[in-house]
Design a protein around this motif. Structure first.
Motif, PDB file in Angstrom:
ATOM      1  N   ARG A  97      -1.862 -23.158   4.378  1.00  0.00           N
ATOM      2  CA  ARG A  97      -2.561 -24.416   4.074  1.00  0.00           C
ATOM      3  C   ARG A  97      -2.099 -25.563   4.959  1.00  0.00           C
ATOM      4  N   SER A  98      -0.790 -25.607   5.273  1.00  0.00           N
ATOM      5  CA  SER A  98      -0.267 -26.720   6.061  1.00  0.00           C
ATOM      6  C   SER A  98      -0.894 -26.779   7.447  1.00  0.00           C
ATOM      7  N   GLN A  99      -1.428 -25.647   7.905  1.00  0.00           N
ATOM      8  CA  GLN A  99      -2.078 -25.590   9.220  1.00  0.00           C
ATOM      9  C   GLN A  99      -3.594 -25.510   9.090  1.00  0.00           C
ATOM     10  N   ASN A 100      -4.077 -25.688   7.850  1.00  0.00           N
ATOM     11  CA  ASN A 100      -5.514 -25.574   7.575  1.00  0.00           C
ATOM     12  C   ASN A 100      -6.046 -24.252   8.119  1.00  0.00           C
ATOM     13  N   GLY A 101      -5.234 -23.198   7.921  1.00  0.00           N
ATOM     14  CA  GLY A 101      -5.582 -21.897   8.476  1.00  0.00           C
ATOM     15  C   GLY A 101      -6.703 -21.205   7.731  1.00  0.00           C
ATOM     16  N   PRO A 102      -7.223 -20.094   8.304  1.00  0.00           N
ATOM     17  CA  PRO A 102      -8.309 -19.354   7.662  1.00  0.00           C
ATOM     18  C   PRO A 102      -7.798 -18.593   6.442  1.00  0.00           C
ATOM     19  N   ARG A 103      -8.700 -18.304   5.524  1.00  0.00           N
ATOM     20  CA  ARG A 103      -8.350 -17.512   4.347  1.00  0.00           C
ATOM     21  C   ARG A 103      -8.629 -16.039   4.652  1.00  0.00           C
ATOM     22  N   ILE A 104      -7.610 -15.179   4.505  1.00  0.00           N
ATOM     23  CA  ILE A 104      -7.726 -13.758   4.818  1.00  0.00           C
ATOM     24  C   ILE A 104      -7.602 -12.955   3.524  1.00  0.00           C
ATOM     25  N   ARG A 105      -8.604 -12.173   3.229  1.00  0.00           N
ATOM     26  CA  ARG A 105      -8.618 -11.377   2.001  1.00  0.00           C
ATOM     27  C   ARG A 105      -7.548 -10.286   2.085  1.00  0.00           C
ATOM     28  N   LEU A 106      -6.809 -10.084   0.962  1.00  0.00           N
ATOM     29  CA  LEU A 106      -5.769  -9.066   0.865  1.00  0.00           C
ATOM     30  C   LEU A 106      -6.097  -8.092  -0.267  1.00  0.00           C
ATOM     31  N   PRO A 107      -5.509  -6.900  -0.234  1.00  0.00           N
ATOM     32  CA  PRO A 107      -5.706  -5.956  -1.350  1.00  0.00           C
ATOM     33  C   PRO A 107      -5.266  -6.577  -2.671  1.00  0.00           C
ATOM     34  N   ASP A 108      -5.883  -6.153  -3.759  1.00  0.00           N
ATOM     35  CA  ASP A 108      -5.651  -6.787  -5.054  1.00  0.00           C
ATOM     36  C   ASP A 108      -4.281  -6.481  -5.662  1.00  0.00           C
ATOM     37  N   ASP A 109      -3.681  -5.353  -5.289  1.00  0.00           N
ATOM     38  CA  ASP A 109      -2.405  -4.957  -5.883  1.00  0.00           C
ATOM     39  C   ASP A 109      -1.252  -5.377  -4.977  1.00  0.00           C
ATOM     40  N   PRO A 110      -0.505  -6.431  -5.349  1.00  0.00           N
ATOM     41  CA  PRO A 110       0.575  -6.910  -4.476  1.00  0.00           C
ATOM     42  C   PRO A 110       1.759  -5.957  -4.393  1.00  0.00           C
ATOM     43  N   THR A 111       1.777  -4.886  -5.209  1.00  0.00           N
ATOM     44  CA  THR A 111       2.884  -3.934  -5.166  1.00  0.00           C
ATOM     45  C   THR A 111       2.565  -2.713  -4.304  1.00  0.00           C
ATOM     46  N   SER A 112       1.340  -2.651  -3.804  1.00  0.00           N
ATOM     47  CA  SER A 112       0.926  -1.454  -3.060  1.00  0.00           C
ATOM     48  C   SER A 112       1.361  -1.519  -1.598  1.00  0.00           C
ATOM     49  N   GLU A 113       1.435  -0.324  -0.976  1.00  0.00           N
ATOM     50  CA  GLU A 113       1.764  -0.227   0.436  1.00  0.00           C
ATOM     51  C   GLU A 113       0.652  -0.840   1.286  1.00  0.00           C
ATOM     52  N   GLU A 114      -0.567  -0.679   0.813  1.00  0.00           N
ATOM     53  CA  GLU A 114      -1.723  -1.253   1.515  1.00  0.00           C
ATOM     54  C   GLU A 114      -1.601  -2.775   1.606  1.00  0.00           C
ATOM     55  N   PHE A 115      -1.177  -3.383   0.486  1.00  0.00           N
ATOM     56  CA  PHE A 115      -0.979  -4.831   0.467  1.00  0.00           C
ATOM     57  C   PHE A 115       0.126  -5.240   1.434  1.00  0.00           C
ATOM     58  N   ARG A 116       1.257  -4.467   1.430  1.00  0.00           N
ATOM     59  CA  ARG A 116       2.390  -4.802   2.282  1.00  0.00           C
ATOM     60  C   ARG A 116       1.989  -4.807   3.759  1.00  0.00           C
ATOM     61  N   LEU A 117       1.222  -3.814   4.172  1.00  0.00           N
ATOM     62  CA  LEU A 117       0.807  -3.726   5.570  1.00  0.00           C
ATOM     63  C   LEU A 117      -0.170  -4.856   5.930  1.00  0.00           C
ATOM     64  N   ALA A 118      -1.100  -5.153   5.019  1.00  0.00           N
ATOM     65  CA  ALA A 118      -2.071  -6.225   5.285  1.00  0.00           C
ATOM     66  C   ALA A 118      -1.384  -7.580   5.348  1.00  0.00           C
ATOM     67  N   TYR A 119      -0.400  -7.784   4.471  1.00  0.00           N
ATOM     68  CA  TYR A 119       0.342  -9.043   4.459  1.00  0.00           C
ATOM     69  C   TYR A 119       1.144  -9.209   5.752  1.00  0.00           C
ATOM     70  N   ALA A 120       1.775  -8.125   6.208  1.00  0.00           N
ATOM     71  CA  ALA A 120       2.547  -8.179   7.451  1.00  0.00           C
ATOM     72  C   ALA A 120       1.644  -8.486   8.638  1.00  0.00           C
ATOM     73  N   ALA A 121       0.440  -7.909   8.639  1.00  0.00           N
ATOM     74  CA  ALA A 121      -0.500  -8.169   9.728  1.00  0.00           C
ATOM     75  C   ALA A 121      -0.957  -9.625   9.720  1.00  0.00           C
ATOM     76  N   ALA A 122      -1.188 -10.167   8.505  1.00  0.00           N
ATOM     77  CA  ALA A 122      -1.615 -11.565   8.400  1.00  0.00           C
ATOM     78  C   ALA A 122      -0.515 -12.509   8.858  1.00  0.00           C
ATOM     79  N   MET A 123       0.717 -12.229   8.461  1.00  0.00           N
ATOM     80  CA  MET A 123       1.850 -13.052   8.885  1.00  0.00           C
ATOM     81  C   MET A 123       2.043 -12.987  10.390  1.00  0.00           C
ATOM     82  N   GLY A 124       1.763 -11.831  10.962  1.00  0.00           N
ATOM     83  CA  GLY A 124       1.923 -11.683  12.409  1.00  0.00           C
ATOM     84  C   GLY A 124       0.741 -12.181  13.203  1.00  0.00           C
ATOM     85  N   GLY A 125      -0.318 -12.571  12.517  1.00  0.00           N
ATOM     86  CA  GLY A 125      -1.489 -13.096  13.197  1.00  0.00           C
ATOM     87  C   GLY A 125      -2.329 -12.043  13.868  1.00  0.00           C
TER      88      GLY A 125
END
Length: 359
Positions: free
Chosen positions: A25-53
């Motif tokens: 938000r501080s950079q007015n960045g885009p909103r990127i949809r993530l998997p619904d389960d924050p405990t899943s491996e799928e979520f972890r990989l998607a989150y890492a990709a989003a953080m890495g741009g």
């Protein structure tokens, strides 16, 4: 209790459904949809990709009726392409912000209630932005002939309008910065030529030597004035070290922002309030011209206005001021010449007569 989410991850609820998204938000960045389960491996990989741009947000194609599509239509029209470069910058900046925040909304679905609730209400603590947003929406609506106009009846958000300086404030500045100082020369240019900062910082000696002639950067309107006596005195005491009248301490022309800071520092040193802004000197010239009895057409020519209505505002204010003074003057004269009333003691009593007639 909901699970604590990782940094930059937020929950969003739409029509009763909750989903997770990544957004800085501080950079007015885009909103990127993530998997619904924050405990899943799928979520972890998607989150890492989003953080890495490395993950790009999914883009939706604008529908023909979306606000985003209508902005594109307007910005390709002669109404927009015919604007000056500086006006285009201001228009595009606000229009792109509207696109970012509300581009997905249906243009034909705009109503007074939706504009007030979803577009203007979030800007309640930013009256200037709210006012500009309303102005640009009205331009879109008028250009695309959306009827009935959904902005009809929406009150203009109150913003801190730049005011003219008072006579006392002018005197305070002049006491602090006497003729011969660079600060006084810049002030004299803005006060006597009515130039905005973007015009003042670039004024050249040939422009003021030939009778205060320049072209307004904002509108492209040519202004041809005479050099007033006050401005002539200030210019006569100013060294000519560059083709540009006002230069930095290094003898170079100012940038627009640099000139703004220079004037703000000068105003602060004169111990004037923050409401005394450099652009207020332009408005002060309009006030002084109206007080001197100049017509609206003359003020329009002197300030380079594009509409007569802008200049008429100064003459109306001056007429009201003069009218109020005339009213009190007439009241004083009326009181002086008014015959004294009969005292209350003599009311209802006949005047006694000795029976003699006046010869």
């Amino acid at each position: 209790m909901p699970r604590k989410l990782p940094l930059h991850v937020e929950r969003n609820t739409v029509k009763g459904n909750t989903y997770l998204s990544f957004r800085i938000r501080s950079q007015n960045g885009p909103r990127i949809r993530l998997p619904d389960d924050p405990t899943s491996e799928e979520f972890r990989l998607a989150y890492a990709a989003a953080m890495g741009g490395t993950q790009k947000p999914a883009t939706k194609k604008d529908t023909p009726d979306s606000i985003s599509a209508k902005i594109d239509t307007y910005m390709k029209s002669p109404a927009y392409t015919g604007l000056s470069d500086s006006s285009k910058d201001g228009y595009s900046s606000r229009l792109e912000q509207i696109r970012t925040d509300h581009g997905h909304r249906a243009f034909s679905g705009l109503t007074k209630e939706r504009i007030e609730t979803f577009i203007l209400a979030p800007l309640a603590n930013k009256p200037g932005a709210a006012l500009d947003t309303l102005k640009k929406l009205r331009i879109l609506i008028n250009h695309l002939k959306l009827t009935p106009d959904p902005t009809a009846g929406i009150k203009r958000p109150k913003s801190g309008e730049i005011r003219s300086w008072t006579d006392a404030e002018l005197a305070a500045y002049e006491r602090r910065w006497p003729i011969g100082t660079k600060q006084r020369t810049a002030y004299a240019l803005m006060l006597n030529m009515g130039t905005a900062r973007i015009d003042t910082h670039a004024l050249t000696w040939p422009q003021v030597d030939d009778g205060a002639c320049y072209r307004r950067h904002k509108t492209g309107v040519a202004v041809d004035m005479a050099v007033s006596e006050d401005l002539e005195k200030a210019l006569a005491a100013t060294p000519r070290k560059h083709v540009v009248v006002i230069t930095t301490a290094y003898g170079k022309p100012f940038t627009v922002d640099g000139f703004s800071r220079f004037m703000r520092d000068a105003i602060t040193a004169a111990k004037l309030p923050l409401s005394c802004q450099p652009h207020g000197l332009r408005k002060t010239l309009g006030r002084l011209l109206a007080d001197a009895g100049c017509s609206a057409h003359d003020i329009m020519a002197a300030l380079g206005h594009t509409t007569l209505a802008e200049a008429e505002r100064y003459t109306r204010e001056a007429d009201r001021k003069r009218g109020g003074k005339r009213a009190v003057t007439q009241l004083n004269e009326h009181r002086k010449n008014k015959p004294s009333q009969t005292t209350s003691e003599s009311l209802g009593k006949a005047v006694k007569s000795d029976g003699k007639t006046t010869p």
